[in-house]
Scaffold this motif. Structure first.
Motif, short mmCIF file in Angstrom:
data_model
loop_
_atom_site.label_atom_id
_atom_site.label_comp_id
_atom_site.label_asym_id
_atom_site.label_seq_id
_atom_site.Cartn_x
_atom_site.Cartn_y
_atom_site.Cartn_z
N ILE A 56 0.87 -1.18 0.00
CA ILE A 56 0.00 0.00 0.00
C ILE A 56 0.91 1.23 0.00
O ILE A 56 1.24 1.79 1.05
CB ILE A 56 -0.94 0.04 1.21
N ALA A 73 1.06 2.67 3.85
CA ALA A 73 0.71 1.80 4.97
C ALA A 73 1.41 2.22 6.25
O ALA A 73 0.79 2.30 7.31
CB ALA A 73 1.05 0.35 4.63
N CYS A 131 0.21 1.13 10.04
CA CYS A 131 0.02 -0.32 9.90
C CYS A 131 1.11 -1.14 10.59
O CYS A 131 0.86 -2.27 11.01
CB CYS A 131 -0.06 -0.70 8.42
N LEU A 188 -0.16 -9.55 3.55
CA LEU A 188 -1.13 -8.79 2.77
C LEU A 188 -2.43 -8.60 3.55
O LEU A 188 -3.00 -7.50 3.59
CB LEU A 188 -1.40 -9.50 1.45
N ARG A 237 -3.84 -4.85 5.11
CA ARG A 237 -5.20 -4.40 4.80
C ARG A 237 -5.98 -4.14 6.07
O ARG A 237 -6.69 -3.13 6.19
CB ARG A 237 -5.92 -5.46 3.96
N GLU A 238 -5.86 -5.05 7.02
CA GLU A 238 -6.56 -4.88 8.30
C GLU A 238 -6.10 -3.60 8.99
O GLU A 238 -6.91 -2.85 9.53
CB GLU A 238 -6.30 -6.09 9.19
N TYR A 254 -4.85 -0.92 7.67
CA TYR A 254 -5.21 0.30 6.93
C TYR A 254 -6.68 0.66 7.10
O TYR A 254 -7.04 1.84 7.05
CB TYR A 254 -4.90 0.11 5.45
N GLY A 312 -7.76 5.63 5.91
CA GLY A 312 -8.34 4.56 5.11
C GLY A 312 -9.84 4.76 4.91
O GLY A 312 -10.37 4.60 3.81
#
Length: 242
Positions: free
Chosen positions: A72, A81, A86, A186, A190-191, A193, A207
């Motif tokens: 990201i 990120a 993150c 990955l 995502r979690e 962000y 986000g």
């Protein structure tokens, strides 16, 4: 109990209460007053102390930061990120029940080929252990093939390595299931962000602002029929306001 059954039960209770007599109401004396939610189901705020709890080595933090920022990167749509917190999010998750594999079944009996099934939910190692071995293996691979730390490689070379990990054409060795480790990173970035900022990531709700998510608001009934519209609502976090 699923949601439909829960709603049905609540409706039945309300109807019964409306028709109850005073005498019937009196029978409710002694009803338990301790109705607080189980603490295990409440949001767990980010760990405090201004330090890293699991990613305590500088090289591990640099590697995670480099990987996350390639997955990201910063662009015209939003922060990278690492800028969104993150890395801190991951550290806090690894320091808690997730890192310890609390929700994973890891007991026996073990299959003869269990090492080959590492990509399934029943992992031999906890997420904390997987990051420890995976990050070390990734750093060793970069130094062996490129003569430098992964974090110091050019972005295009970092992308090549990550793509190889994703496709399974690169083997980090050292007992690491390379493709599964990439997928774990990955998922976690995502979690971080898009999680609620109470967990350490999604700083300033970058986000949520990027995708137009209004956050943890109490009531959405006024907007339920406005699908696809930009509601212009400022995101709200689970973090208590003063």
């Amino acid at each position: 109990m699923n949601r439909r059954k829960a709603l049905f039960s609540l409706g039945a209770m309300a109807a019964a209460g409306a028709a109850a007599t005073q005498a019937r109401t009196a029978e409710m004396h002694g009803y338990p007053t301790d109705m607080a939610m189980d603490p295990d189901f409440l949001p767990r705020p980010a760990l405090h102390g201004g330090r890293f709890h699991v990613l305590s080595r500088d090289i591990d933090r640099r590697t995670v930061t480099a990987v996350f920022d390639r997955l990201i990167p910063a662009d015209e749509l939003g922060a990278s990120a690492s800028e969104a917190g993150c890395v801190e999010f991951l550290d806090m998750q690894l320091a808690g029940p997730f890192g310890a594999g609390a929700s994973l079944y890891r007991a026996g009996p073990k299959l003869p080929n269990e090492d080959e099934l590492a990509q399934t939910p029943q992992f031999i190692e906890t997420p904390r252990e997987r990051y420890a071995t995976g990050l070390a293996a990734l750093e060793e691979y970069a130094k062996r093939t490129d003569g430098a730390s992964f974090a110091d490689l050019q972005p295009n070379r970092q992308d090549e390595i990550l793509k190889g990990m994703e496709e399974g054409t690169i083997d980090l060795g050292n007992g690491v299931h390379t493709k599964a480790f990439f997928e774990l990173m990955l998922i976690n970035v995502r979690e971080g962000y898009f999680s609620d900022p109470i967990y350490g990531g999604n700083k300033d709700m970058v986000g949520w602002k990027m995708i137009g998510f209004p956050g943890a608001r109490y009531d959405y009934r006024l907007y339920a029929d406005r699908t696809g519209e930009d509601l212009g609502l400022e995101p709200v976090s689970l973090i208590p306001r003063d």
